[in-house]
Motif scaffolding. Structure first.
Motif, PDB file in Angstrom:
ATOM      1  N   MET A   1       0.805  -1.224   0.000  1.00 22.95           N
ATOM      2  CA  MET A   1       0.000   0.000   0.000  1.00 22.95           C
ATOM      3  C   MET A   1       0.838   1.274   0.000  1.00 22.95           C
ATOM      4  O   MET A   1       0.298   2.368  -0.011  1.00 22.95           O
ATOM      5  CB  MET A   1      -0.968   0.015   1.176  1.00 22.95           C
ATOM      6  CG  MET A   1      -2.066  -1.019   1.038  1.00 22.95           C
ATOM      7  SD  MET A   1      -3.446  -0.780   2.167  1.00 22.95           S
ATOM      8  CE  MET A   1      -2.652  -0.748   3.749  1.00 22.95           C
TER       9      MET A   1
ATOM     10  N   GLY B   1      -3.900  -5.549   1.879  1.00 24.72           N
ATOM     11  CA  GLY B   1      -3.057  -4.394   1.610  1.00 24.72           C
ATOM     12  C   GLY B   1      -2.042  -4.299   2.731  1.00 24.72           C
ATOM     13  O   GLY B   1      -2.408  -4.030   3.880  1.00 24.72           O
TER      14      GLY B   1
ATOM     15  N   ALA C   1      -0.066  -1.312   6.528  1.00 24.39           N
ATOM     16  CA  ALA C   1      -1.110  -0.504   7.156  1.00 24.39           C
ATOM     17  C   ALA C   1      -0.537   0.390   8.247  1.00 24.39           C
ATOM     18  O   ALA C   1      -1.177   1.357   8.655  1.00 24.39           O
ATOM     19  CB  ALA C   1      -2.199  -1.412   7.741  1.00 24.39           C
TER      20      ALA C   1
ATOM     21  N   LYS D   1      -0.665   6.442   4.300  1.00 20.88           N
ATOM     22  CA  LYS D   1      -0.939   6.073   2.908  1.00 20.88           C
ATOM     23  C   LYS D   1      -1.935   7.028   2.275  1.00 20.88           C
ATOM     24  O   LYS D   1      -2.704   7.684   2.958  1.00 20.88           O
ATOM     25  CB  LYS D   1      -1.406   4.635   2.812  1.00 20.88           C
ATOM     26  CG  LYS D   1      -2.662   4.348   3.594  1.00 20.88           C
ATOM     27  CD  LYS D   1      -2.754   2.888   3.946  1.00 20.88           C
ATOM     28  CE  LYS D   1      -3.501   2.621   5.208  1.00 20.88           C
ATOM     29  NZ  LYS D   1      -2.986   3.067   6.433  1.00 20.88           N
TER      30      LYS D   1
ATOM     31  N   ILE E   1      -6.516   2.992  -0.873  1.00 18.47           N
ATOM     32  CA  ILE E   1      -7.553   2.204  -0.186  1.00 18.47           C
ATOM     33  C   ILE E   1      -8.796   2.114  -1.054  1.00 18.47           C
ATOM     34  O   ILE E   1      -9.398   1.049  -1.186  1.00 18.47           O
ATOM     35  CB  ILE E   1      -7.904   2.825   1.189  1.00 18.47           C
ATOM     36  CG1 ILE E   1      -6.660   2.957   2.061  1.00 18.47           C
ATOM     37  CG2 ILE E   1      -8.994   2.029   1.889  1.00 18.47           C
ATOM     38  CD1 ILE E   1      -5.963   1.668   2.363  1.00 18.47           C
TER      39      ILE E   1
ATOM     40  N   TYR F   1      -8.539  -6.582   3.435  1.00 17.86           N
ATOM     41  CA  TYR F   1      -8.036  -6.221   4.756  1.00 17.86           C
ATOM     42  C   TYR F   1      -6.776  -5.393   4.613  1.00 17.86           C
ATOM     43  O   TYR F   1      -5.912  -5.705   3.792  1.00 17.86           O
ATOM     44  CB  TYR F   1      -7.673  -7.473   5.575  1.00 17.86           C
ATOM     45  CG  TYR F   1      -8.861  -8.209   6.100  1.00 17.86           C
ATOM     46  CD1 TYR F   1      -9.411  -7.884   7.337  1.00 17.86           C
ATOM     47  CD2 TYR F   1      -9.447  -9.244   5.379  1.00 17.86           C
ATOM     48  CE1 TYR F   1     -10.511  -8.564   7.826  1.00 17.86           C
ATOM     49  CE2 TYR F   1     -10.539  -9.919   5.861  1.00 17.86           C
ATOM     50  CZ  TYR F   1     -11.063  -9.575   7.086  1.00 17.86           C
ATOM     51  OH  TYR F   1     -12.156 -10.239   7.577  1.00 17.86           O
ATOM     52  N   GLU F   2      -6.685  -4.363   5.445  1.00 17.66           N
ATOM     53  CA  GLU F   2      -5.425  -3.643   5.585  1.00 17.66           C
ATOM     54  C   GLU F   2      -4.656  -4.360   6.687  1.00 17.66           C
ATOM     55  O   GLU F   2      -5.174  -4.568   7.777  1.00 17.66           O
ATOM     56  CB  GLU F   2      -5.668  -2.195   6.017  1.00 17.66           C
ATOM     57  CG  GLU F   2      -6.317  -1.346   4.956  1.00 17.66           C
ATOM     58  CD  GLU F   2      -6.471   0.088   5.430  1.00 17.66           C
ATOM     59  OE1 GLU F   2      -5.449   0.707   5.814  1.00 17.66           O
ATOM     60  OE2 GLU F   2      -7.606   0.579   5.423  1.00 17.66           O
TER      61      GLU F   2
ATOM     62  N   SER G   1      -0.511  -5.244   8.493  1.00 13.77           N
ATOM     63  CA  SER G   1       0.881  -4.841   8.633  1.00 13.77           C
ATOM     64  C   SER G   1       1.707  -6.063   9.005  1.00 13.77           C
ATOM     65  O   SER G   1       1.506  -6.647  10.074  1.00 13.77           O
ATOM     66  CB  SER G   1       1.047  -3.768   9.707  1.00 13.77           C
ATOM     67  OG  SER G   1       2.420  -3.543   9.956  1.00 13.77           O
TER      68      SER G   1
END
Length: 151
Positions: A22, A52, A55, A59, A64, A79-80, A82
């Motif tokens: 992202m 993505g 997160a 961003k 998004i 889903y975002e 990390s």
């Protein structure tokens, strides 16, 4: 050249993740390519979700929007997550496993009717648990070394 190898990994897959960085604006053509590539070679009822990654970083909201619109057009979850902090990683994986289970386990009382049920029984399985502190000994030289670097 390497893209042809991917098809081997997709074969008969029951689910998959399309991971998107992202921090870089995604191209709709690229999303479409990977979605079609996976679904063309995976099991016909395979489940796909888009994640993505990054997160945890700031961003562009447009990124998004593009990912959400693509997910909606394919009727798949987005889903975002990390990878660095672990935010939403468990949730995304749980969602994918839930979708796969709902699709393939029609009769939860008789899982042997499911295509996910192992076709052959494996016997005499020995498990090995490795951890950060695992020490390996080279029996031929008698030396001991750590398997992981000290941090």
């Amino acid at each position: 050249a390497y893209r042809a190898l991917n098809r081997t990994f997709y074969r008969e897959a029951k689910g998959g993740l399309i991971a998107v960085d992202m921090s870089v604006p995604p191209k709709r053509d690229s999303l479409e390519y990977w979605y079609k590539e996976f679904t063309a070679y995976a099991d016909p009822k395979c489940q796909v979700i888009i994640i993505g990654n990054k997160a945890d970083l700031e961003k562009d909201p447009e990124i998004i929007t593009v990912l959400e619109e693509f997910a909606q057009s394919k009727q798949i979850p987005f889903y975002e997550v990390s990878a660095l902090t672990g935010v939403n990683v468990d949730m995304a994986m749980h969602e994918l496993m839930s979708l796969i289970t709902q699709k393939y386990y029609k009769d939860p009382d008789n899982p042997s009717n499911s295509p996910l049920y192992p076709k052959r029984q494996i016997q005499n399985i020995e498990s090995v648990r490795l951890s950060y502190a695992t020490i390996m000994t080279d029996k031929s030289s008698g030396s001991t070394s750590s398997c992981c670097p000290k941090i």
